[in-house]
Structures are given as C-alpha cells and as structure tokens.
Scaffold this active site. Structure first.
Site, PDB file in Angstrom:
ATOM      1  N   HIS A  44      59.807 -11.131 -26.310  1.00 23.14           N
ATOM      2  CA  HIS A  44      58.573 -10.862 -25.563  1.00 23.14           C
ATOM      3  C   HIS A  44      58.509  -9.486 -24.922  1.00 23.14           C
ATOM      4  CE1 HIS A  44      56.466 -14.769 -25.589  1.00 23.14           C
ATOM      5  NE2 HIS A  44      57.678 -15.262 -25.768  1.00 23.14           N
ATOM      6  N   LYS A  86      46.498  -9.399 -13.558  1.00 24.19           N
ATOM      7  CA  LYS A  86      47.753  -9.613 -14.285  1.00 24.19           C
ATOM      8  C   LYS A  86      48.888  -9.345 -13.312  1.00 24.19           C
ATOM      9  CE  LYS A  86      46.376  -6.506 -17.350  1.00 24.19           C
ATOM     10  NZ  LYS A  86      46.690  -6.815 -18.741  1.00 24.19           N
ATOM     11  N   ARG A  87      50.120  -9.689 -13.684  1.00 20.35           N
ATOM     12  CA  ARG A  87      51.254  -9.367 -12.815  1.00 20.35           C
ATOM     13  C   ARG A  87      51.209  -7.874 -12.466  1.00 20.35           C
ATOM     14  NH1 ARG A  87      56.259  -9.521 -15.225  1.00 20.35           N
ATOM     15  NH2 ARG A  87      55.172  -9.501 -17.211  1.00 20.35           N
ATOM     16  N   LYS A 133      51.998  -1.792 -16.492  1.00 13.54           N
ATOM     17  CA  LYS A 133      50.620  -2.252 -16.670  1.00 13.54           C
ATOM     18  C   LYS A 133      49.613  -1.298 -16.015  1.00 13.54           C
ATOM     19  CE  LYS A 133      51.827  -7.203 -17.085  1.00 13.54           C
ATOM     20  NZ  LYS A 133      51.087  -7.693 -18.272  1.00 13.54           N
ATOM     21  N   THR A 152      47.709 -11.373 -23.348  1.00  6.80           N
ATOM     22  CA  THR A 152      46.785 -12.445 -23.725  1.00  6.80           C
ATOM     23  C   THR A 152      45.570 -12.412 -22.806  1.00  6.80           C
ATOM     24  OG1 THR A 152      48.158 -13.917 -22.394  1.00  6.80           O
ATOM     25  CG2 THR A 152      48.413 -14.050 -24.800  1.00  6.80           C
ATOM     26  N   LYS A 172      41.387 -13.231 -23.471  1.00  7.10           N
ATOM     27  CA  LYS A 172      40.516 -14.117 -22.687  1.00  7.10           C
ATOM     28  C   LYS A 172      39.253 -13.385 -22.258  1.00  7.10           C
ATOM     29  CE  LYS A 172      44.748 -16.014 -20.752  1.00  7.10           C
ATOM     30  NZ  LYS A 172      45.634 -15.851 -19.571  1.00  7.10           N
TER      31      LYS A 172
HETATM   32  C1  LIG Z   1      46.612 -14.946 -19.368  1.00  2.00           C
HETATM   33  C2  LIG Z   1      47.384 -14.928 -18.121  1.00  2.00           C
HETATM   34  C3  LIG Z   1      48.384 -13.973 -17.939  1.00  2.00           C
HETATM   35  C4  LIG Z   1      48.696 -12.892 -18.952  1.00  2.00           C
HETATM   36  O1  LIG Z   1      47.877 -11.803 -18.667  1.00  2.00           O
HETATM   37  P1  LIG Z   1      48.182 -10.341 -19.287  1.00  2.00           P
HETATM   38  O2  LIG Z   1      46.969  -9.596 -18.876  1.00  2.00           O
HETATM   39  O3  LIG Z   1      48.263 -10.530 -20.756  1.00  2.00           O
HETATM   40  O4  LIG Z   1      49.405  -9.846 -18.670  1.00  2.00           O
HETATM   41  C5  LIG Z   1      49.085 -13.977 -16.747  1.00  2.00           C
HETATM   42  N1  LIG Z   1      48.818 -14.868 -15.780  1.00  2.00           N
HETATM   43  C6  LIG Z   1      47.841 -15.790 -15.915  1.00  2.00           C
HETATM   44  C7  LIG Z   1      47.586 -16.731 -14.800  1.00  2.00           C
HETATM   45  C8  LIG Z   1      47.100 -15.859 -17.088  1.00  2.00           C
HETATM   46  O5  LIG Z   1      46.159 -16.794 -17.208  1.00  2.00           O
END
Ligand SMILES: *Cc1c(COP(=O)(O)O)cnc(C)c1O
Length: 832
Positions: A372, A569-570, A575, A677, A681
């Site tokens: 990952h 995101k984190r 990022k 991911t 979304k």
């Molecule tokens: C989809 C999702 C992530 C992943 O987000 P990235 O933007 O791809 O880092 C992290 N946390 C939650 C709660 C998510 O739903």
C-alpha cells in the site's frame, strides 16, 4: 410518545400492505425490542430496536451462506471456488444500520414506522457511532471489499481485531488537535454476533524444545484465548452475506488464586490485564509509539487465531489438508498480517505433522500480499531480539525460509553478494541497515511466501517494481501485478447521495448499483442542459446541508453559492494539505489587494486526523485554524473566501461532505499516493478534481478524459530529476513574489498574533528540505486554481464536466476490483 402507538402503526402497516417475509419478520422483531425497551422510544431506542431486528434476517442469510459455501468443492466437474481470507489490522466500517436496511429492503418500512413516532429516519441513523477501526484508506478499502465480497457472492471471511477503542476521536482546542478515546462500544454493539464455539489458544514467549525424533515443539510461557465476534455484511442484490470475524483476547489462565487470597488483588489479575491490553486500541500507523511490542503481539494474535480458524473449518469441510492451499486464499492487507506465512508453516509442521515441502507448497498457494505504500519508512521491520523473545518458533521458521530462499537466489544470480544482502528477510544492520540492529523485514517475508504481490494503482504498481521491490521483480518477475482500487457504489453514491442517485435512476435506470459501468450511459447526456441544471440543483441542496452543519459545528456562515473546495483525508506532509493552505493565504492576500476584482467565491473545507506523534501534521492543522480564524473574520473578505476545518473526520463525516463538494483536492506529490480512494468517491458524486499526476488520479483522468480534470504539478520523472539535480526550494520562493509574500506572512506571525516562533519549524522545513516539493508545485497549483474559478463562473460548462466525471467513474467500483483479484490473485488458475 407512547411505545404502544408504534405497535399499532406497525400492525396496521403489516396488515394493510402485503409485506415480504423479511419485512414481516422485521416488524415482529421490532415490536418485541420496543416492548422490552426501558427508555421508551428515544432515537437511541429506535436505533437499537432496528439493529436488533435486522440481525434476525441477517442471521438466516449467514447460515444459508455458510451452508452453500461448505459445498463449494462438491462438484467434481467444476474447478473449486476458493474461499478468501482477508487479513487486515484495520476495517473502517463506519455506520451499519443504513447499509443493512438498504440491503434488506427495509428503508420504507422503517421510515414509516419512525415517522409515526415523529422521528425522521436520518435523525435516527445519525445516532449510531462509527465503527472506526482503521486509520484511513487502507482500512476503508477493506470495508468496501467486504461489501463487494457479499455482492459478488465470493466465499470469504474478513479477519480483524475487536478493538475497544478505535481511531481516536479528534477534538480541537485553541486550533490544536486533541486526541480523545473513541469509546464506540460504550452503549454496546448491536451488530456483533458472539461465536463462543470459535475460540483458539495463541501462545507467546518461551522456547523451542527438540524431541528425540528431531521434531520441534514450541513451549510458550503465555497463552491467550482468541474469541470470535462476527459482524455481518449483507449483499444488496442477493441473499448472500459476508462476514467480518473480529478477535477478542482474554487470558487462558484463571486468576492467581493464591495471590488473591493473600489480598494481592492486582497481582492476582495481572495476566488478565495484560491479555486485555491487546483489545484496547488500534495503533496509529505512522507514529513512533512505544507500544510497538504490543502491536507485534496484536499482529501475531490476529494471524494465529485466523489461521487456526481457517484450518479447523477446512478440516470440517474437506477432512484433509492436502488441498488446503487450492481451496483457500489468505490475503495480506499490507505487511501488518505478514506473520501469516510463518504461522501457517508452524501450524502445518508442528501441529499437523506435514513435511517442510508439503507445508511450503500449501503456503505458497494460499498466500498473497497487497503493498500500500512506497515510503520506505512505512515498510514494517521488527527488532530481532523482540521477535525472538515473543515468537521463538516463528523466528526459526523465518530463518529456514530465508536460507532456502537465499540458496535459490545464489544459484540463479551467482556471485551477487549485494543482492543477497538486499533481499534477505533479515536486515543485518550493516552500514545501510538500521544502525547495527538486526531486524526482520516483514515485506520481504510477504513477497517470498506469496504467489502474487500487487500494488493498488497502475503507477504505484509500476514504481513498486522499479524502486522498493526492484530486486524481487528480477527474481520473481511473474509474481507482481496491479489491481487498481475501487469503492462500493452502494455506500458511496446510493446511500450518501440519495438525490443524485434518484436523478441518475431517472435517466439511465437503477442498474448502476450492481454494475457501475452503466454510468457510462450518462456520457451521451452530458450536453443535455436540463440534466445539467438538475445536477446543479442536487449539488446545491447537498451544499445547503453541509453549510448548515458548518454553522452548527463551527459557528461559521458559509454561502452555498460559493465554490465548495474540499480536502478530507489523513493529515500527512505527502498529501500536501499545507499546499492547499498556502493557496488560501495567497488568495486572501490577493483579495485584500484588489477587493473589487471578479472573485469566484470559495469555501475551502479541510478535515482529517494527524497521527498523535506526528508533530508536523499537527502543526499543519493548527495553521489551517489560524488562517481560517483570520480570513473568516476579516470584513474585507466576506463571502469571497472562507476556510473551515471540520473536526473528527471519519466515514460518516465523509458521507456528508463528499456529496456537497464542487472541487476535490487530490494534490499529493507525484509518486507518493499509492492510489487514493477519496478521489474516486468525490468524482462519483459529481465533484471535479484538481489533482497531480499520481495514484489513481491518472486512471480516473484517462477514464473521464483528461480535459475533464484539473491536472497540475511535476510528474514522477520530473520530481526525480529535480531531486537528482539538488533541489533548492528557496530558488522557487525568490522567483515568485506571491509565494514569497505567503511565506513571509506565515513566518512574520500574521496568522499567529505576531508569534513568529509558532511556525518556524514548518517554514524552515519548506525553505530548507521541502521533501514533498510544495515550493516547486506552488505556481502551477495557483494558476490551475484560477482555471477552476473560470469554469465555475460558467455553470452550464461546470455541470457538463461534472456529469462527465460521474460518467467516467464506472470502472472504479470495488466490485470490479474484487473481480480482478479473483481473476488474477485468488483464482486456482493464478497458481499455475
Ligand atoms: C475514503 C476514505 C479515506 C481515504 O481517503 P484518501 O483521500 O484516499 O486518502 C480515508 N478515510 C475515510 C474515512 C474514508 O472514507
């Protein structure tokens, strides 16, 4: 409101319509639950009742699914279907009720029943705490996969740990992150089904004894009991369910009765507390926690209980171990469960008496591994002394695997000592190792023991074999594959965005829920001005809801007419939330300099948690708050710009925010985001992406047409080149007056009440090292944001592009991802 009146409503409803058997059973269960509820019909009581009632039909489906799967090897004419065992330290499930009732077709039943009590369905659903047993994308991916396992009817078990406290709850005090325990099971967990019959012993410590016949036997000094709790995940278009089996640890030995009688109560229960500590928390993935030993124990515990469970089930179903590898896949979600091959070997050799070669063949057939991240610091290694003390027999087995493997490499590439040192499962702590300390390399173990290794997006899989695993790709070229991530359309469109779902249904039908590729039909409708307007209206309604949430949570008024620019995101340097904040500052300064220019109003929304020990990430959160406070309260700015940080990011917050986003920020330094991911979304919900040529952004751009994405920044080859030539971030700052003004404002204390020390480390880092090339990408980022503004001023053009984004997302369903795993990684054919 009286509880009795809800029964009357339910009974009338049950008689007036002709309910399906599931609805009828559900209504009876709901009545029973409500009758025994002590606190009347609060939202919480309704929630508990509904959840308990769902368990009945889910339990039926679970039993039917298990019976069907047990017969999967019965037909001698068909290739056997393999059962997949997905091992993951994280499952970021979020809420369950909304998904369960959508799958069971109970939405209307509940909506009516609750409405009769003056409660709206969404208000009840909102009372459910998130099951946040994961840090971020990796854990959420595992949760999406469980949904697709059920939907595709794949015989499977997800295996994880039953953490008492999930990812911490994030509070903000004076603009700073404060971590609080996330006591998600405080009111119980109505979804889990205890399975007392699935219980196993897991050992730690001790030593290995050699019997007279030379066989080796591990005598651990500590034993724990692993107890299974099942979390059932329903399919939406069949009666199948998938299972997340979570392990709970307890001490094998009873309390020390002698000590108890002496009155030494704490000592009498010491080992019980030690056992229970495995259940306490999910460790943040990238912190330098002193609880590393506990983390290793958690990993070993997950792996051992899961594999013992697998073997027991296999023997029940097939009564022989020889076909275990052919009928079962064991998948490692990153290296956290990479002890699995060592434990499987131990079980087969020591407990079941197989020879090394027999056991190794089974092991290689069964195991596969997903990588990952390319960041070297995220590749797990364990100090050898710690490993040996906790898992002495596993250590022996790893040495044996290593020796046989290195012999093979030596034969294939004679005379290449450097290669041997690099691919060894043991880091000998030489000059390029961990400063003198010998360590076990978990990723190496995972690769050597697997028949397939995959990355999570095309670019990532390519870089994986070119960089961190280049030596292995030379040794085992056939082993490496790509399977690009996906998300479940049930949660991430159908449930989180009912209005957009209804609009899409009206144009292309409902089939996309099962076959997301059908979204492609929207492409031909992109120029339909009426559809564009309806798209815009749905987005507007979702933005009003988010604006209300922002006002409620933060007391900040934001305009739903402004462009909602979202990064959730984190929080991590790669990022580049900081690049986003630098752009906000630049925009703020430009607005102050020329308030009458034609500004496209923007609301920038950021959310995300920082690992508790990650100081730089925490500093970025604080800066976002400081900048937001200054910008939001400056009367010269008004609606032209707002910056808000929504606390406690998680699945449920994402479900509220994403449908309301106009613009999705996916701005990692090229080559650092394995897939992402979140990017998927957003696009699925009609947000346009501003993004770098990184991770799955690339495949998304190709799917929707690169002209429909705002792509900017240096690409991976240029990043490498800039670094090779000796990157000097100061040069970029000196050549860009706008960037210089931004940096000066931060270091001059303009956002920290004149405190020039608060962001010194942050600024020094950007001007000195700038590992993630923010300075190099700033100018292009700002220019691209101006292109975003321009398109937003043309609503028809914007909506057209939004439709094309949705239309291009058909390939990014987790169902497609799982179909590819079955084909390339888990199928019997992948073993040839
Ligand atoms: C989809 C999702 C992530 C992943 O987000 P990235 O933007 O791809 O880092 C992290 N946390 C939650 C709660 C998510 O739903």
């Amino acid at each position: 409101m009286k509880a009795s009146s809800i029964f009357a409503t339910l009974k009338t409803a049950a008689m007036s319509s002709s309910p399906t058997p599931v609805q009828a059973a559900f209504k009876l269960a709901l009545q029973r639950e409500l009758r025994s509820s002590v606190d009347g019909i609060s939202r919480e009581a309704l929630l508990r009742a509904a959840a308990a009632a769902c368990r009945e039909p889910l339990g039926e489906r679970w039993a039917d699914t298990q019976i069907a799967d047990a017969k999967r090897g019965d037909d001698p004419l068909k290739a056997p279907v393999r059962r997949v065992h997905y091992l993951s330290m994280e499952f970021l499930m979020g809420r369950a009720l909304g998904n369960a009732i959508a799958a069971l077709g109970l939405e209307e039943t509940l909506r009516e029943a609750f409405a009769a009590q003056g409660q709206a369905l969404p208000d009840v659903l909102e009372r459910e705490p998130d099951a946040a047993l994961g840090n971020g994308g990796l854990g959420r991916l595992a949760a999406c996969f469980l949904d697709s396992f059920a939907e595709l009817g794949l015989p499977s078990f997800g295996y994880g740990l039953r953490y008492q406290y999930g990812m911490f709850a994030q509070a903000i005090q004076d603009g700073r992150q404060v971590e609080q325990p996330d006591d998600w099971m405080a009111l119980g967990n109505p979804w889990e089904v205890p399975r007392p019959e699935a219980s196993y012993r897991v050992g730690f410590g001790g030593r290995v004894e050699v019997d007279a016949d030379g066989s080796r036997r591990w005598q651990p000094t500590e034993h724990l009991i692993a107890q299974a709790y099942d979390f059932i995940v329903p399919a939406h278009h069949s009666q199948r369910v998938s299972t997340l089996r979570q392990w709970h640890a307890s001490a094998a030995a009873p309390i020390d009765f002698q000590a108890f009688c002496r009155g030494a109560h704490a000592q009498a229960a010491k080992h019980r507390v030690a056992a229970d500590s495995l259940n306490w928390v999910l460790y943040p993935d990238d912190s330098t926690d002193p609880g590393r030993e506990l983390r290793l124990k958690q990993e070993a515990f997950l792996v051992s209980a899961s594999l013992q469970d697998l073997i027991a089930r296999h023997l029940r179903e097939f009564s022989s171990l020889h076909n275990l590898g052919k009928l079962n896949a064991v998948h490692l979600n990153d290296t956290h469960p990479a002890l699995a091959p060592a434990e499987l070997m131990r079980l087969l050799l020591d407990e079941h008496g197989l020879t090394w070669d027999e056991a190794w063949t089974i092991n290689r057939q069964a195991v596969s591994y997903t990588n990952h991240t390319l960041m070297p610091e995220a590749l797990e290694t364990w100090p050898l002394y710690l490993f040996e003390a906790l898992l002495p027999r596993h250590m022996e087995i790893i040495f044996e695997i290593n020796q046989r493997f290195l012999d093979e490499v030596r034969a294939k590439f004679p005379g290449d000592e450097g290669l041997l040192a690099r691919v060894s499962l043991i880091d000998e702590g030489g000059p390029f190792g961990h400063g003198g300390e010998r360590r076990v390399r978990m990723a190496h173990l995972a690769i050597v023991a697997s028949h397939r290794v995959n990355g999570v997006a095309a670019l990532h899989s390519e870089l994986m074999v070119q960089t961190i695993f280049a030596d292995y790709a030379r040794i085992f070229p056939e082993r490496f594959h790509n399977v690009t991530n996906g998300v479940t359309p049930r949660r991430w469109l159908q449930q989180c965005n009912p209005q957009l779902s209804a609009l899409i249904d009206g144009r292309i039908g409902k089939g996309w829920r099962q076959d997301l590729a059908q979204l492609g039909k929207l492409k031909g409708l992109a120029d339909d001005a009426g559809l564009g307007q309806q798209f815009g209206a749905v987005k507007r309604a979702n933005k009003e809801r988010l604006a209300a949430l922002i006002r409620r949570e933060l007391g900040v008024a934001v305009s739903p007419d402004s462009l909602f620019d979202v990064q959730i995101k984190r929080i991590h340097e790669y990022k580049r939330q900081l690049l986003n904040v630098l752009h906000v500052i630049a925009r703020y300064q430009a607005i102050i300099a020329d308030p009458t220019a034609e500004w496209t109003p923007r609301t920038v929304v950021i959310a995300g948690k920082a690992a508790s020990a990650y100081q730089m990430a925490k500093s970025i959160i604080q800066l976002a708050h400081d900048v937001g406070r200054v910008v939001n309260s400056d009367p010269r700015v008004g609606d032209r710009l707002k910056l808000v940080f929504l606390p406690n990011y998680g699945v449920s917050l994402a479900e509220t925010i994403i449908p309301a986003a106009d613009l999705s920020e996916q701005i990692s330094t090229a080559g650092t985001e394995a897939s992402g991911t979140g990017n998927m979304k957003f696009a699925l919900n009609g947000a346009l992406t501003i993004g770098t040529w990184d991770g799955a952004n690339i495949e998304m751009a190709e799917a929707m047409g690169v002209e429909n994405m705002f792509v900017f920044g240096q690409r991976t080859d240029a990043v490498a080149q800039i670094k090779a030539l000796g990157y000097d971030p100061r040069l970029y700052v000196e050549q860009n007056l706008q960037l210089k003004a931004v940096m000066d404002a931060i270091s001059g204390g303009e956002f920290s009440n004149g405190d020039t020390s608060r962001y010194r480390a942050l600024v020094d880092n950007l001007l000195g090292r700038d590992t993630y090339l923010l300075m190099a990408d700033f100018a292009d980022y700002v220019a691209t944001q101006a292109r975003v503004d321009a398109l937003y001023r043309d609503p028809a053009g914007w909506n057209r592009c939004a439709i094309l984004n949705v239309a291009g997302m058909g390939w990014f369903s987790a169902d497609r991802t799982i179909a590819e795993y079955v084909e390339r990684v888990w199928s019997v054919r992948s073993l040839d």
